[in-house]
Design a protein around this motif. Structure first.
Motif, PDB file in Angstrom:
ATOM      1  N   GLU A   1     -13.236  98.714 -65.086  1.00 43.29           N
ATOM      2  CA  GLU A   1     -12.217  99.228 -66.004  1.00 43.29           C
ATOM      3  C   GLU A   1     -12.904  99.973 -67.158  1.00 43.29           C
ATOM      4  O   GLU A   1     -13.831  99.461 -67.770  1.00 43.29           O
ATOM      5  CB  GLU A   1     -11.396  98.079 -66.590  1.00 43.29           C
ATOM      6  N   THR A   2     -12.427 101.168 -67.421  1.00 40.84           N
ATOM      7  CA  THR A   2     -12.975 101.973 -68.516  1.00 40.84           C
ATOM      8  C   THR A   2     -11.789 102.601 -69.227  1.00 40.84           C
ATOM      9  O   THR A   2     -11.129 103.491 -68.681  1.00 40.84           O
ATOM     10  CB  THR A   2     -13.921 103.067 -67.976  1.00 40.84           C
ATOM     11  N   HIS A   3     -11.478 102.111 -70.426  1.00 42.71           N
ATOM     12  CA  HIS A   3     -10.224 102.522 -71.067  1.00 42.71           C
ATOM     13  C   HIS A   3     -10.337 102.489 -72.588  1.00 42.71           C
ATOM     14  O   HIS A   3     -11.290 101.971 -73.151  1.00 42.71           O
ATOM     15  CB  HIS A   3      -9.071 101.644 -70.595  1.00 42.71           C
ATOM     16  N   VAL A   4      -9.308 103.030 -73.224  1.00 41.01           N
ATOM     17  CA  VAL A   4      -9.325 103.228 -74.673  1.00 41.01           C
ATOM     18  C   VAL A   4      -9.172 101.929 -75.453  1.00 41.01           C
ATOM     19  O   VAL A   4      -9.541 101.864 -76.625  1.00 41.01           O
ATOM     20  CB  VAL A   4      -8.223 104.241 -75.079  1.00 41.01           C
ATOM     21  N   MET A   5      -8.648 100.878 -74.846  1.00 41.66           N
ATOM     22  CA  MET A   5      -8.418  99.642 -75.586  1.00 41.66           C
ATOM     23  C   MET A   5      -9.722  98.920 -75.911  1.00 41.66           C
ATOM     24  O   MET A   5     -10.598  98.784 -75.058  1.00 41.66           O
ATOM     25  CB  MET A   5      -7.514  98.686 -74.794  1.00 41.66           C
TER      26      MET A   5
ATOM     27  N   CYS B   1     -15.955 100.661 -72.826  1.00 40.78           N
ATOM     28  CA  CYS B   1     -17.042  99.912 -72.202  1.00 40.78           C
ATOM     29  C   CYS B   1     -16.607  99.516 -70.787  1.00 40.78           C
ATOM     30  O   CYS B   1     -15.609  98.810 -70.622  1.00 40.78           O
ATOM     31  CB  CYS B   1     -17.365  98.663 -73.012  1.00 40.78           C
ATOM     32  N   PRO B   2     -17.322  99.929 -69.732  1.00 38.47           N
ATOM     33  CA  PRO B   2     -16.954  99.529 -68.376  1.00 38.47           C
ATOM     34  C   PRO B   2     -16.984  98.000 -68.238  1.00 38.47           C
ATOM     35  O   PRO B   2     -17.883  97.336 -68.762  1.00 38.47           O
ATOM     36  CB  PRO B   2     -18.029 100.185 -67.500  1.00 38.47           C
ATOM     37  N   GLN B   3     -15.984  97.460 -67.541  1.00 42.21           N
ATOM     38  CA  GLN B   3     -15.894  96.009 -67.384  1.00 42.21           C
ATOM     39  C   GLN B   3     -15.332  95.658 -66.021  1.00 42.21           C
ATOM     40  O   GLN B   3     -14.457  96.329 -65.494  1.00 42.21           O
ATOM     41  CB  GLN B   3     -15.003  95.415 -68.468  1.00 42.21           C
ATOM     42  N   ALA B   4     -15.856  94.594 -65.454  1.00 42.37           N
ATOM     43  CA  ALA B   4     -15.360  94.037 -64.206  1.00 42.37           C
ATOM     44  C   ALA B   4     -15.700  92.549 -64.218  1.00 42.37           C
ATOM     45  O   ALA B   4     -16.381  92.068 -65.125  1.00 42.37           O
ATOM     46  CB  ALA B   4     -15.974  94.735 -63.001  1.00 42.37           C
ATOM     47  N   CYS B   5     -15.220  91.814 -63.216  1.00 43.85           N
ATOM     48  CA  CYS B   5     -15.413  90.367 -63.256  1.00 43.85           C
ATOM     49  C   CYS B   5     -15.362  89.789 -61.856  1.00 43.85           C
ATOM     50  O   CYS B   5     -14.604  90.249 -61.005  1.00 43.85           O
ATOM     51  CB  CYS B   5     -14.313  89.736 -64.125  1.00 43.85           C
TER      52      CYS B   5
ATOM     53  N   TYR C   1      -9.105  83.415 -69.759  1.00 44.78           N
ATOM     54  CA  TYR C   1      -9.536  83.829 -71.089  1.00 44.78           C
ATOM     55  C   TYR C   1      -8.370  84.387 -71.906  1.00 44.78           C
ATOM     56  O   TYR C   1      -7.403  84.924 -71.369  1.00 44.78           O
ATOM     57  CB  TYR C   1     -10.696  84.826 -71.035  1.00 44.78           C
ATOM     58  N   LEU C   2      -8.507  84.224 -73.220  1.00 44.19           N
ATOM     59  CA  LEU C   2      -7.578  84.790 -74.186  1.00 44.19           C
ATOM     60  C   LEU C   2      -8.054  86.204 -74.488  1.00 44.19           C
ATOM     61  O   LEU C   2      -9.208  86.419 -74.856  1.00 44.19           O
ATOM     62  CB  LEU C   2      -7.577  83.936 -75.455  1.00 44.19           C
ATOM     63  N   LEU C   3      -7.169  87.190 -74.332  1.00 44.95           N
ATOM     64  CA  LEU C   3      -7.549  88.593 -74.399  1.00 44.95           C
ATOM     65  C   LEU C   3      -6.787  89.322 -75.494  1.00 44.95           C
ATOM     66  O   LEU C   3      -5.554  89.269 -75.552  1.00 44.95           O
ATOM     67  CB  LEU C   3      -7.263  89.268 -73.050  1.00 44.95           C
ATOM     68  N   TYR C   4      -7.525  90.017 -76.354  1.00 44.94           N
ATOM     69  CA  TYR C   4      -6.930  90.919 -77.347  1.00 44.94           C
ATOM     70  C   TYR C   4      -7.140  92.365 -76.903  1.00 44.94           C
ATOM     71  O   TYR C   4      -8.203  92.716 -76.376  1.00 44.94           O
ATOM     72  CB  TYR C   4      -7.588  90.740 -78.719  1.00 44.94           C
ATOM     73  N   LYS C   5      -6.137  93.211 -77.162  1.00 45.03           N
ATOM     74  CA  LYS C   5      -6.320  94.652 -77.001  1.00 45.03           C
ATOM     75  C   LYS C   5      -5.339  95.393 -77.903  1.00 45.03           C
ATOM     76  O   LYS C   5      -4.235  94.911 -78.185  1.00 45.03           O
ATOM     77  CB  LYS C   5      -6.141  95.094 -75.547  1.00 45.03           C
ATOM     78  N   ASP C   6      -5.746  96.551 -78.400  1.00 47.64           N
ATOM     79  CA  ASP C   6      -4.882  97.416 -79.200  1.00 47.64           C
ATOM     80  C   ASP C   6      -4.142  98.357 -78.255  1.00 47.64           C
ATOM     81  O   ASP C   6      -4.714  98.882 -77.297  1.00 47.64           O
ATOM     82  CB  ASP C   6      -5.695  98.177 -80.240  1.00 47.64           C
ATOM     83  N   VAL C   7      -2.851  98.588 -78.525  1.00 55.19           N
ATOM     84  CA  VAL C   7      -1.995  99.306 -77.578  1.00 55.19           C
ATOM     85  C   VAL C   7      -0.967 100.169 -78.322  1.00 55.19           C
ATOM     86  O   VAL C   7      -0.761 100.032 -79.529  1.00 55.19           O
ATOM     87  CB  VAL C   7      -1.232  98.322 -76.652  1.00 55.19           C
ATOM     88  N   ASN C   8      -0.335 101.066 -77.570  1.00 52.48           N
ATOM     89  CA  ASN C   8       0.918 101.720 -77.967  1.00 52.48           C
ATOM     90  C   ASN C   8       0.849 102.609 -79.203  1.00 52.48           C
ATOM     91  O   ASN C   8       1.866 102.812 -79.872  1.00 52.48           O
ATOM     92  CB  ASN C   8       2.038 100.682 -78.175  1.00 52.48           C
ATOM     93  N   ARG C   9      -0.318 103.160 -79.506  1.00 50.32           N
ATOM     94  CA  ARG C   9      -0.409 104.057 -80.654  1.00 50.32           C
ATOM     95  C   ARG C   9      -1.291 105.254 -80.299  1.00 50.32           C
ATOM     96  O   ARG C   9      -2.195 105.172 -79.459  1.00 50.32           O
ATOM     97  CB  ARG C   9      -0.985 103.332 -81.877  1.00 50.32           C
ATOM     98  N   HIS C  10      -1.031 106.384 -80.981  1.00 50.34           N
ATOM     99  CA  HIS C  10      -1.879 107.556 -80.828  1.00 50.34           C
ATOM    100  C   HIS C  10      -3.292 107.261 -81.322  1.00 50.34           C
ATOM    101  O   HIS C  10      -3.502 106.451 -82.232  1.00 50.34           O
ATOM    102  CB  HIS C  10      -1.326 108.726 -81.653  1.00 50.34           C
TER     103      HIS C  10
END
Length: 281
Positions: free
Chosen positions: A208-212, A246-250, A260-269
């Motif tokens: 996974e490689t994404h803006v969050m 950051c590329p991530q896989a598991c 795991y407890l996961l935080y991510k920022d979303v829904n904004r420009h």
């Protein structure tokens, strides 16, 4: 899902005979803070909190977290705060891993036990207390709320993960699932805190490689996590920070579930520096 467990640190110090070698890593793309790092001597304290200490897992810092801070709070019996949040623009998520937490928000009392979740909107007046006989330990994730003209502020949420049916990722037959406390389509929310569960042998099968940006705290089990170009072993009590893109896989290779407890920022420009919000000429 039954038999949930939630790892929480208890502090202490390692013996003088222990080797210094550990799994702690801090890079430009990610950080790993293993559970063994969370000893007594790395705790912090906050103004207007009584009988409380905390482990700071992430904070806004050049080359580190940009959008959020994450604490593990430890509140002794009788402790807490009537002025927990000094920033009126901050929103927060609470997630209890051990003990019992009483939150008073807008005159209403909520008691959160392990697995309990609370969302505190920005500008809230709230208080927090440990009214039980044992210490309570919980995660407190804070973010500066990004207000959008024409979209209302989100409302408080109190829930328990046992009340929420995990959402299976497509094509995984439920082996990889996410417990969502907030509707992903609700544009009032600019951050999500979820619980990700992988059954033994399950994988995140691509990098996974994404803006969050991510903060991940391992609640249960163990796995091998791909972070950028490295494979890293992690287990219950470990924390990972992942920079945006950051590329991530598991691969969940343990005998039990990996959660795991996961935080991510979303829904904004994406902010565009000094030009953000200005009209081009």
């Amino acid at each position: 899902m039954t038999g949930r467990t939630y790892y929480a640190p208890n502090g202490g110090l390692p013996p003088q005979t222990q080797l210094l070698t550990d799994r702690a890593m801090f890079t430009e793309a990610y950080a790993v803070i293993p559970k063994g790092v969370m000893s007594d001597i790395v705790t912090s304290y906050l103004p207007f909190w009584e009988n409380t200490r905390l482990w700071v897992l992430s904070r806004p810092l050049s080359g580190f977290a940009e959008t959020f801070s994450q604490y593990i709070m430890e509140v002794a019996p009788g402790g807490g705060s009537d002025r927990p949040e000094p920033d009126s623009g901050a929103e927060g998520v609470l997630f209890v891993t051990q003990g019992e937490l009483t939150v008073t928000l807008a005159g209403r009392r909520q008691v959160l036990k392990p697995g309990g979740y609370g969302f505190i909107p920005p500008g809230s007046r709230w208080a927090i207390r440990n009214e039980a006989g044992e210490p309570v330990r919980f995660h407190w994730i804070r973010k500066a709320y990004e207000e959008v003209e024409g979209i209302a502020f989100p409302e408080p949420i109190f829930a328990h993960e046992a009340e929420i049916e995990p959402f299976p990722m497509p094509g995984t037959e439920g082996r990889w699932a996410t417990t969502r406390f907030v509707d992903p389509a609700d544009m009032r929310h600019d951050m999500h805190v979820t619980i990700v569960t992988l059954e033994p042998g399950a994988v995140i099968p691509f990098a996974e490689t994404h803006v969050m940006e991510h903060g991940l705290y391992v609640l249960e089990g163990k796995a091998v996590y791909r972070l950028n170009q490295d494979w890293v072993e992690v287990e219950a009590g470990d924390y990972m920070w992942l920079r945006a893109f950051c590329p991530q896989a598991c691969y969940a290779g343990g005998p039990g579930r990996f959660r795991y407890l996961l935080y991510k920022d979303v829904n904004r420009h994406a902010k565009l520096g000094s030009t953000f919000g200005k009209t081009a000429r």
